[in-house]
Write an enzyme that holds these catalytic residues in place. Structure first.
Site, mmCIF file in Angstrom:
data_model
loop_
_atom_site.group_PDB
_atom_site.id
_atom_site.type_symbol
_atom_site.label_atom_id
_atom_site.label_comp_id
_atom_site.label_asym_id
_atom_site.label_seq_id
_atom_site.Cartn_x
_atom_site.Cartn_y
_atom_site.Cartn_z
ATOM 1 N N GLU A 92 0.826 -1.197 0.000
ATOM 2 C CA GLU A 92 0.000 0.000 0.000
ATOM 3 C C GLU A 92 0.867 1.257 0.000
ATOM 4 O O GLU A 92 1.982 1.249 0.504
ATOM 5 C CB GLU A 92 -0.940 -0.002 1.215
ATOM 6 C CG GLU A 92 -1.954 -1.138 1.106
ATOM 7 C CD GLU A 92 -2.967 -1.170 2.233
ATOM 8 O OE1 GLU A 92 -4.101 -1.574 1.981
ATOM 9 O OE2 GLU A 92 -2.628 -0.819 3.377
ATOM 10 N N CYS A 105 3.365 8.632 0.891
ATOM 11 C CA CYS A 105 3.912 7.671 1.844
ATOM 12 C C CYS A 105 4.061 6.343 1.105
ATOM 13 O O CYS A 105 3.070 5.781 0.640
ATOM 14 C CB CYS A 105 2.958 7.541 3.031
ATOM 15 S SG CYS A 105 3.439 6.284 4.223
ATOM 16 N N CYS A 112 6.670 -6.779 6.678
ATOM 17 C CA CYS A 112 7.777 -6.269 7.488
ATOM 18 C C CYS A 112 8.261 -7.367 8.417
ATOM 19 O O CYS A 112 7.452 -8.068 9.022
ATOM 20 C CB CYS A 112 7.318 -5.067 8.312
ATOM 21 S SG CYS A 112 8.672 -4.250 9.209
ATOM 22 N N CYS A 116 6.873 -4.661 15.903
ATOM 23 C CA CYS A 116 6.343 -3.592 16.754
ATOM 24 C C CYS A 116 4.885 -3.913 17.077
ATOM 25 O O CYS A 116 4.085 -4.155 16.170
ATOM 26 C CB CYS A 116 6.456 -2.241 16.053
ATOM 27 S SG CYS A 116 8.143 -1.886 15.497
ATOM 28 N N CYS A 119 1.739 -1.985 15.417
ATOM 29 C CA CYS A 119 1.736 -1.744 13.971
ATOM 30 C C CYS A 119 1.028 -2.864 13.213
ATOM 31 O O CYS A 119 1.313 -4.046 13.416
ATOM 32 C CB CYS A 119 3.174 -1.610 13.480
ATOM 33 S SG CYS A 119 3.295 -1.381 11.694
ATOM 34 N N CYS A 335 -0.909 6.173 9.652
ATOM 35 C CA CYS A 335 0.333 5.532 10.102
ATOM 36 C C CYS A 335 0.048 4.235 10.844
ATOM 37 O O CYS A 335 -0.768 4.206 11.759
ATOM 38 C CB CYS A 335 1.055 6.449 11.081
ATOM 39 S SG CYS A 335 2.515 7.185 10.406
#
Ligand code: SAH
Length: 354
Positions: A92, A105, A112, A116, A119, A335
């Site tokens: 995305e 962005c 990933c 975290c 996230c 975010c």
């Protein structure tokens, strides 16, 4: 199969054109089509001779990232793009328009490998690195789609992935972004956001690319940071800030420390004071990010009065403090909300609710 032409570094693009026997100005025409006019196919490059267009089309394709879906926020016009790569991998990217600027962005990896806890991307696991061309393509396609061909935009590597775990593709992409015959964007317009890796922060500083750095700090002490960013806490906060100071020292570069506010986790008066002490007198800016809720996180967004209180305690101690306004919350484009269905996430939402 043909080669992805936007994956060629600009010097390699030039060499390719010259080796084919074409003159220097042909290279400039082609670069202008690819990175300024944002042409989507060779056919439309009508100032190139027909035979040369055919010659290019036989060996190359232009875009590797095609938009599979686009969502627009009813709140603020933010657009979220789901890109599909040629192997079916999806990432995305988000386009945010402000009064005075447009920020894109972009993703650096499919998924990933970090963990975290706040996230969304982390929950889907990791599939692969993106190539430089796949990164540059997200930007070219977003710009073309929004009619921003002649506009300079800001680029933040805050989409899916950890850019410093895909160093060579990310630095190659930034070279194309920096190049006057590429996207022609300077240090202040490009921000690489990372959660760790002091040695790689130094390598980025020494790599010769022009960009700014954002360091996702998110906690004022190592023990708390280890709890919320386990894999990113192999290095201490001091080691990370040391590398960040090195980055500032190597040029007229900016470093921003990011701090996601997780209510009741890292938002007490004590955390504000500790964060203030940690950053006092440092050559950084501090950006507070209100938490954007994910799918089944135990975390909460901080109410406005609590946020004000946190900032009031912090302000006299810390360097320039700003609070990031969330954009595109209604389309899960803010975010930490980027995630796609094909990430193989067993805990994810059922089809259609992502
Ligand atoms: N891996 C890189 C870039 C992607 S994350 C990094 O960690 O910096 C970009 C920013 O979004 C980071 O500062 C991260 O801490 C923040 N973020 C992640 N999840 C979030 C959430 N749910 N709400 C608000 N910010 C979040």
């Amino acid at each position: 199969d043909t080669t992805h032409i936007r994956n060629l570094p600009i010097p390699a693009l030039r060499a390719m054109v010259l080796e084919s026997g074409a003159p220097e100005y042909r290279f400039r025409q082609l670069a202008t089509w690819l990175y300024a006019r944002l042409g989507a196919d060779f056919e439309s490059m009508t100032d190139l001779p027909r035979s040369y267009r055919d010659h290019l089309a036989a060996s190359f394709h232009i875009a590797a990232a095609t938009p599979a879906s686009i969502q627009e926020s009813a709140l603020d016009g933010t657009r979220k793009y789901l890109f599909e790569m040629r192997d079916g991998a999806r990432v995305e990217a988000v386009l945010m328009r402000y009064e005075d600027r447009t920020t894109l962005c972009v993703s650096s990896q499919v998924g990933c490998p970090l963990d975290c806890v706040f996230c969304e991307t982390a929950k889907g696991g990791f599939r692969r690195n993106l190539s430089a061309g796949e990164i540059v393509d997200q930007i070219c396609t977003l710009k073309a789609d929004a009619g921003l061909e002649s506009k300079k935009v800001n680029i933040v590597f805050m989409g899916m992935g950890e850019p410093l775990l895909n160093m060579s593709a990310v630095t190659d992409a930034i070279r194309t972004l920096n190049d006057p015959l590429g996207l022609n964007l300077g240090t202040r317009r490009i921000t690489v956001s990372t959660s760790s890796f002091p040695d790689r922060i130094r390598a980025l500083a020494d790599s010769g690319v022009s960009c700014s750095l954002a360091l996702s700090l998110n906690a004022p002490d190592d023990a708390l940071r280890r709890r919320i960013m386990p894999r990113s806490s192999r290095f201490t906060i001091e080691e990370l800030l040391d590398a960040a100071r090195y980055f500032v020292g190597t040029g007229k570069r900016r470093v921003t420390l990011e701090y996601v506010l997780l209510r009741g986790v890292n938002t007490s008066d004590g955390h504000a004071r500790a964060l203030g002490r940690l950053t006092r007198g440092q050559p950084f800016k501090l950006n507070l990010i209100p938490y954007n809720p994910g799918r089944r996180d135990p975390f909460e967004r901080m109410p406005e009065e609590e946020l004000d209180r946190f900032v009031t305690i912090l302000q006299p101690l810390a360097p320039a403090v700003t609070v990031r306004r969330s954009r595109g919350v209604d389309i899960d484009a803010a975010c930490g909300q980027l995630w796609t269905k094909d990430m193989g996430d067993k805990t994810g939402p059922v089809e259609g609710t992502a």
